[in-house]
Design a protein around this motif. Structure first.
Motif, PDB file in Angstrom:
ATOM      1  N   SER A 171      -5.544  -1.823   3.327  1.00 31.66           N
ATOM      2  CA  SER A 171      -6.555  -2.379   2.562  1.00 31.66           C
ATOM      3  C   SER A 171      -6.382  -3.902   2.925  1.00 31.66           C
ATOM      4  O   SER A 171      -5.489  -4.547   3.719  1.00 31.66           O
ATOM      5  CB  SER A 171      -5.890  -2.433   1.151  1.00 31.66           C
ATOM      6  N   VAL A 212       0.717  -1.063   0.020  1.00 37.16           N
ATOM      7  CA  VAL A 212       0.103   0.043  -0.063  1.00 37.16           C
ATOM      8  C   VAL A 212       0.938   1.435   0.190  1.00 37.16           C
ATOM      9  O   VAL A 212       1.761   1.384   0.974  1.00 37.16           O
ATOM     10  CB  VAL A 212      -0.897  -0.141   1.274  1.00 37.16           C
ATOM     11  N   GLN A 267      -3.039   0.622  -3.701  1.00 37.90           N
ATOM     12  CA  GLN A 267      -2.749  -0.599  -3.257  1.00 37.90           C
ATOM     13  C   GLN A 267      -2.729  -1.537  -4.670  1.00 37.90           C
ATOM     14  O   GLN A 267      -3.536  -1.229  -5.564  1.00 37.90           O
ATOM     15  CB  GLN A 267      -3.632  -1.204  -2.440  1.00 37.90           C
TER      16      GLN A 267
END
Lengths: 113, 114
Positions: B93, B4, B25
């Protein structure tokens, strides 16, 4: 609202010793996750333990989960200076009709060389 | 490398000057989230997104906006920053929206609003 609470808030040990951190939570969970954060850096995912698991290992890390006591522990064996970091547990709670991952405030571990 | 990416790492700005912190990401993750981290308060969720065009408020959404037009990007927008938004921000994420997988975090953005 606080879900996971780590204990102790701070822990200082010598290199080579084992470090144990505990996490207590309030509501039922699907899984519990442990993260490490080096000072000012991003969190790194260590282990995820699901509610139907009691123990999980990853290298020098051992995580246990006791759903009857709503608690988890993270054991780091044979600690090294590089393990110095803050450790967080995180659990999923349902709030306002949606699920969210909530982090505790962390245990600050210092491993002295 | 799966990661990320947040930019910038450090930002000093003045009150009221609009800014955007980018987050991207490369893991095809469905779920993305923004957190802020403050001493004594821990990590608090600002906004999250369960998939493209699906966003929702976290615990502290006031003063922030987000968008999720593409799966890989989830920018955080401060339309009129104020000093109380001085903080360390993290984008994260996860593979799926149901939090059954661990999160991958960015390296953080340290924002100072003067």
């Amino acid at each position: 609202s606080q879900q996971g609470e780590e204990d102790p808030q701070a822990l200082s040990i010598q290199e080579g010793e084992n470090a144990t951190m505990n996490c207590s939570y309030k509501t039922s969970i699907n899984n519990l996750q442990w993260y490490r954060q080096n000072s000012g850096r991003g969190l790194v995912h260590l282990i995820l333990i699901r509610s139907n698991e009691r123990e999980k290992h990853s290298g020098r890390l051992r995580v246990t989960l006791d759903t009857s006591k709503k608690s988890s522990s993270l054991l780091i064996t044979a600690s090294r200076a590089a393990d110095t970091a803050s450790y967080f547990c995180a659990t999923v709670i349902t709030q306002g009709g949606s699920e969210k991952l909530v982090f505790g405030k962390g245990t600050k571990l210092t491993v002295n060389p | 490398e799966a990661q990320v990416t947040q930019n910038p790492r450090y930002l000093i700005t003045v009150t009221g000057k609009k800014l955007t912190v980018t987050c991207s990401q490369n893991m095809n993750h469905e779920y993305m989230s923004w957190y802020r981290q403050d001493p004594g308060l821990g990590l608090r969720q600002i906004y999250y997104s369960m998939n493209v065009e699906v966003t929702d408020k976290g615990d502290v959404p006031e003063g922030y906006k987000v968008s999720r037009k593409e799966k890989r990007n989830f920018p955080l927008i401060l339309e009129s920053p104020s000093p109380n938004q001085t903080s360390l921000y993290f984008c994260a994420s996860s593979l799926s929206w149901d939090r059954r997988y661990g999160y991958t975090f960015g390296s953080g953005t340290r924002l100072t609003v003067v």
